[in-house]
Scaffold this active site. Structure first.
Site, PDB file in Angstrom:
ATOM      1  N   TYR A   1       0.858  -1.195   0.000  1.00 17.06           N
ATOM      2  CA  TYR A   1       0.000   0.000   0.000  1.00 17.06           C
ATOM      3  C   TYR A   1       0.895   1.246   0.000  1.00 17.06           C
ATOM      4  O   TYR A   1       0.535   2.285  -0.526  1.00 17.06           O
ATOM      5  CB  TYR A   1      -0.969  -0.023   1.181  1.00 17.06           C
TER       6      TYR A   1
ATOM      7  N   LYS B   1      -2.959   8.493   3.050  1.00 21.10           N
ATOM      8  CA  LYS B   1      -4.180   8.324   3.869  1.00 21.10           C
ATOM      9  C   LYS B   1      -3.958   8.842   5.291  1.00 21.10           C
ATOM     10  O   LYS B   1      -4.897   9.356   5.920  1.00 21.10           O
ATOM     11  CB  LYS B   1      -4.625   6.861   3.900  1.00 21.10           C
TER      12      LYS B   1
HETATM   13  P1  NAD Z   1     -12.992   3.648  -7.562  1.00 21.03           P
HETATM   14  O1  NAD Z   1     -11.923   3.415  -8.584  1.00 21.03           O
HETATM   15  O2  NAD Z   1     -14.360   3.282  -7.907  1.00 21.03           O
HETATM   16  O3  NAD Z   1     -12.971   5.183  -7.114  1.00 21.03           O
HETATM   17  C1  NAD Z   1     -11.808   5.966  -7.129  1.00 21.03           C
HETATM   18  C2  NAD Z   1     -12.194   7.284  -7.771  1.00 21.03           C
HETATM   19  O4  NAD Z   1     -11.122   8.212  -7.730  1.00 21.03           O
HETATM   20  C3  NAD Z   1     -12.591   7.119  -9.251  1.00 21.03           C
HETATM   21  O5  NAD Z   1     -13.900   7.583  -9.429  1.00 21.03           O
HETATM   22  C4  NAD Z   1     -11.603   8.017  -9.968  1.00 21.03           C
HETATM   23  O6  NAD Z   1     -12.184   8.665 -11.078  1.00 21.03           O
HETATM   24  C5  NAD Z   1     -11.270   9.008  -8.878  1.00 21.03           C
HETATM   25  N1  NAD Z   1     -10.057   9.763  -9.144  1.00 21.03           N
HETATM   26  C6  NAD Z   1      -8.765   9.323  -9.198  1.00 21.03           C
HETATM   27  N2  NAD Z   1      -7.948  10.332  -9.541  1.00 21.03           N
HETATM   28  C7  NAD Z   1      -8.732  11.441  -9.686  1.00 21.03           C
HETATM   29  C8  NAD Z   1      -8.487  12.787 -10.064  1.00 21.03           C
HETATM   30  N3  NAD Z   1      -7.245  13.231 -10.349  1.00 21.03           N
HETATM   31  N4  NAD Z   1      -9.529  13.650 -10.118  1.00 21.03           N
HETATM   32  C9  NAD Z   1     -10.783  13.223  -9.847  1.00 21.03           C
HETATM   33  N5  NAD Z   1     -11.087  11.963  -9.506  1.00 21.03           N
HETATM   34  C10 NAD Z   1     -10.072  11.074  -9.429  1.00 21.03           C
HETATM   35  O7  NAD Z   1     -12.473   2.884  -6.250  1.00 21.03           O
HETATM   36  P2  NAD Z   1     -13.018   2.914  -4.740  1.00 21.03           P
HETATM   37  O8  NAD Z   1     -12.473   1.693  -4.132  1.00 21.03           O
HETATM   38  O9  NAD Z   1     -14.474   3.176  -4.732  1.00 21.03           O
HETATM   39  O10 NAD Z   1     -12.215   4.151  -4.105  1.00 21.03           O
HETATM   40  C11 NAD Z   1     -12.868   5.250  -3.498  1.00 21.03           C
HETATM   41  C12 NAD Z   1     -12.162   5.667  -2.217  1.00 21.03           C
HETATM   42  O11 NAD Z   1     -12.265   4.628  -1.261  1.00 21.03           O
HETATM   43  C13 NAD Z   1     -10.674   5.972  -2.369  1.00 21.03           C
HETATM   44  O12 NAD Z   1     -10.350   7.084  -1.550  1.00 21.03           O
HETATM   45  C14 NAD Z   1     -10.026   4.724  -1.809  1.00 21.03           C
HETATM   46  O13 NAD Z   1      -8.729   4.985  -1.324  1.00 21.03           O
HETATM   47  C15 NAD Z   1     -11.001   4.405  -0.696  1.00 21.03           C
HETATM   48  N6  NAD Z   1     -10.938   3.039  -0.157  1.00 21.03           N
HETATM   49  C16 NAD Z   1     -11.029   1.955  -1.001  1.00 21.03           C
HETATM   50  C17 NAD Z   1     -10.977   0.663  -0.471  1.00 21.03           C
HETATM   51  C18 NAD Z   1     -11.014  -0.545  -1.367  1.00 21.03           C
HETATM   52  O14 NAD Z   1     -10.579  -1.624  -0.925  1.00 21.03           O
HETATM   53  N7  NAD Z   1     -11.556  -0.469  -2.566  1.00 21.03           N
HETATM   54  C19 NAD Z   1     -10.854   0.487   0.919  1.00 21.03           C
HETATM   55  C20 NAD Z   1     -10.790   1.610   1.755  1.00 21.03           C
HETATM   56  C21 NAD Z   1     -10.827   2.877   1.190  1.00 21.03           C
HETATM   57  O1  0WE Z   2      -7.010   3.064  -1.595  1.00 20.19           O
HETATM   58  C1  0WE Z   2      -6.969   2.014  -2.198  1.00 20.19           C
HETATM   59  C2  0WE Z   2      -6.444   1.971  -3.629  1.00 20.19           C
HETATM   60  C3  0WE Z   2      -6.285   3.337  -4.233  1.00 20.19           C
HETATM   61  C4  0WE Z   2      -5.494   3.338  -5.519  1.00 20.19           C
HETATM   62  C5  0WE Z   2      -5.581   2.332  -6.481  1.00 20.19           C
HETATM   63  C6  0WE Z   2      -4.834   2.429  -7.643  1.00 20.19           C
HETATM   64  C7  0WE Z   2      -4.826   1.338  -8.694  1.00 20.19           C
HETATM   65  C8  0WE Z   2      -4.537   1.905 -10.069  1.00 20.19           C
HETATM   66  C9  0WE Z   2      -4.637   4.404  -5.742  1.00 20.19           C
HETATM   67  N1  0WE Z   2      -3.905   4.511  -6.877  1.00 20.19           N
HETATM   68  C10 0WE Z   2      -4.001   3.551  -7.827  1.00 20.19           C
HETATM   69  N2  0WE Z   2      -3.251   3.696  -8.963  1.00 20.19           N
HETATM   70  C11 0WE Z   2      -3.424   2.902 -10.054  1.00 20.19           C
HETATM   71  O2  0WE Z   2      -2.702   3.053 -11.055  1.00 20.19           O
HETATM   72  N3  0WE Z   2      -7.369   0.863  -1.572  1.00 20.19           N
HETATM   73  C12 0WE Z   2      -7.674   0.909  -0.162  1.00 20.19           C
HETATM   74  C13 0WE Z   2      -7.445  -0.473  -2.239  1.00 20.19           C
HETATM   75  C14 0WE Z   2      -6.129  -1.162  -2.030  1.00 20.19           C
HETATM   76  O3  0WE Z   2      -5.065  -0.882  -2.793  1.00 20.19           O
HETATM   77  C15 0WE Z   2      -3.998  -1.620  -2.323  1.00 20.19           C
HETATM   78  C16 0WE Z   2      -4.417  -2.390  -1.228  1.00 20.19           C
HETATM   79  C17 0WE Z   2      -5.792  -2.073  -1.033  1.00 20.19           C
HETATM   80  C18 0WE Z   2      -6.687  -2.608   0.021  1.00 20.19           C
HETATM   81  C19 0WE Z   2      -2.684  -1.671  -2.765  1.00 20.19           C
HETATM   82  C20 0WE Z   2      -1.781  -2.529  -2.115  1.00 20.19           C
HETATM   83  C21 0WE Z   2      -2.193  -3.274  -1.041  1.00 20.19           C
HETATM   84  C22 0WE Z   2      -3.508  -3.228  -0.579  1.00 20.19           C
END
Ligand code: NAD
Ligand code: 0WE
Length: 259
Positions: free
Chosen positions: A159, A166
């Site tokens: 991560y 974060k």
């Molecule tokens: P997702 O890909 O559906 O959403 C991520 C969003 O970020 C997308 O809509 C993308 O367009 C937007 N984004 C990225 N760069 C951007 C930019 N420069 N300008 C505007 N928008 C931008 O994935 P998600 O999992 O729904 O992620 C949403 C949030 O939840 C993130 O902050 C992520 O870190 C957090 N999160 C995700 C998880 C997971 O496991 N999926 C767990 C905990 C927290």
């Molecule tokens: O916040 C996240 C992921 C956010 C994210 C994902 C990507 C994939 C594509 C940010 N930047 C990028 N850039 C890309 O090019 N999570 C909480 C999901 C996540 O991501 C991981 C995790 C978990 C959980 C990455 C490594 C290990 C665990």
């Protein structure tokens, strides 16, 4: 008089990419609770998706472009919002990005540029968006919510710089909550367990991570999207009127385990 908890409220949603987005789950919960919503989309690549999803809330649901890495696009977005409403009650920040190569290998190899990008898009943007929303919120108060992950406070392999970003996001939540409390604007984060979204797709070992939560979290299961929606609704509603500056874990209890 309506019994819906968010009746008469208007919210902006940042971070819908597709129907699996966490932002979409929270948008649905807010919509069902009676809120009117306005969506951003990051660029032409996701415009059609967001258009179609937002359209299910009524054909007049506004969507405007906004890359949160650009001050000009943030200003332009809120200039469009101003044409529709002079009041906002809710802001969801569900946006994160780090260059893909920074999410593999060792944190020690993080470049200056990857570090800056991750912090700009994933943490600073909450400050910029909250400030831009302020003129619409400061009359009546409001609720700002950001999405975080356990990697902010513990080491999660790979991560990497996203964990550091974060940590900055969660600290920003506290400083914003301190600044805006007198205006009855609350600022909180939801720290979600791993969710199968676009942002998690292609992360090496993600399926194993879901299995690890299933095996070790107190509830022995992963988190459902609707449960993030329900928490987003709670934090936005009057039941959470005394909650601000917090990071609320919605992770099946995983974060409280050591072994
Ligand atoms: P997702 O890909 O559906 O959403 C991520 C969003 O970020 C997308 O809509 C993308 O367009 C937007 N984004 C990225 N760069 C951007 C930019 N420069 N300008 C505007 N928008 C931008 O994935 P998600 O999992 O729904 O992620 C949403 C949030 O939840 C993130 O902050 C992520 O870190 C957090 N999160 C995700 C998880 C997971 O496991 N999926 C767990 C905990 C927290
Ligand atoms: O916040 C996240 C992921 C956010 C994210 C994902 C990507 C994939 C594509 C940010 N930047 C990028 N850039 C890309 O090019 N999570 C909480 C999901 C996540 O991501 C991981 C995790 C978990 C959980 C990455 C490594 C290990 C665990």
């Amino acid at each position: 008089m309506s019994h819906l908890p968010l009746a008469g409220k208007t919210g902006v949603i940042f971070g819908v990419a597709n129907k699996r987005s966490i932002a979409w789950a929270i948008a649905q919960a807010w919509h069902q609770a009676g809120a009117k919503l306005i969506f951003n989309y990051q660029g032409e690549r996701v415009k059609e998706n967001v258009e179609e999803l937002a359209g299910t809330f009524g054909s007049d649901t506004p969507i405007y472009p906004c890359d949160v890495g650009s001050d000009e696009q943030i200003a332009a977005f809120f200039a469009e919002v101003a044409k529709r409403t002079d009041r906002l009650d809710l802001l969801l920040h569900s946006v994160a990005f780090a260059p893909r190569e920074a999410l593999t290998g060792q944190f020690v190899n993080t470049t200056r540029q990857a570090f800056a990008t991750a912090h700009d898009i994933s943490a600073y943007s909450l400050v910029g968006l909250t400030r831009a929303a302020l003129p619409f919120m400061e009359q009546n108060g409001g609720s700002v919510i950001a999405m975080s992950y356990l990697g902010a406070v513990r080491v999660v392999p790979h991560y990497n710089v996203m964990g550091v970003a974060k940590a900055a996001l969660e600290a920003s939540v506290r400083y914003l909550a301190s600044d805006l409390g007198t205006k009855k604007i609350r600022v909180n984060a939801i720290s979600a367990g791993p969710m199968n979204t676009l942002a998690a797709r292609g992360i090496g070992g993600f399926t194993e991570m879901l299995k690890h939560y299933e095996a070790h979290a107190p509830l022995r299961r992963n988190v459902e999207m609707a449960e993030l929606g329900a928490t987003g609704l709670f934090l936005a509603s009057d039941g959470a009127a005394a909650i601000t500056g917090q990071t609320l874990y919605v992770d099946s209890g995983f974060s409280s385990m050591a072994m």
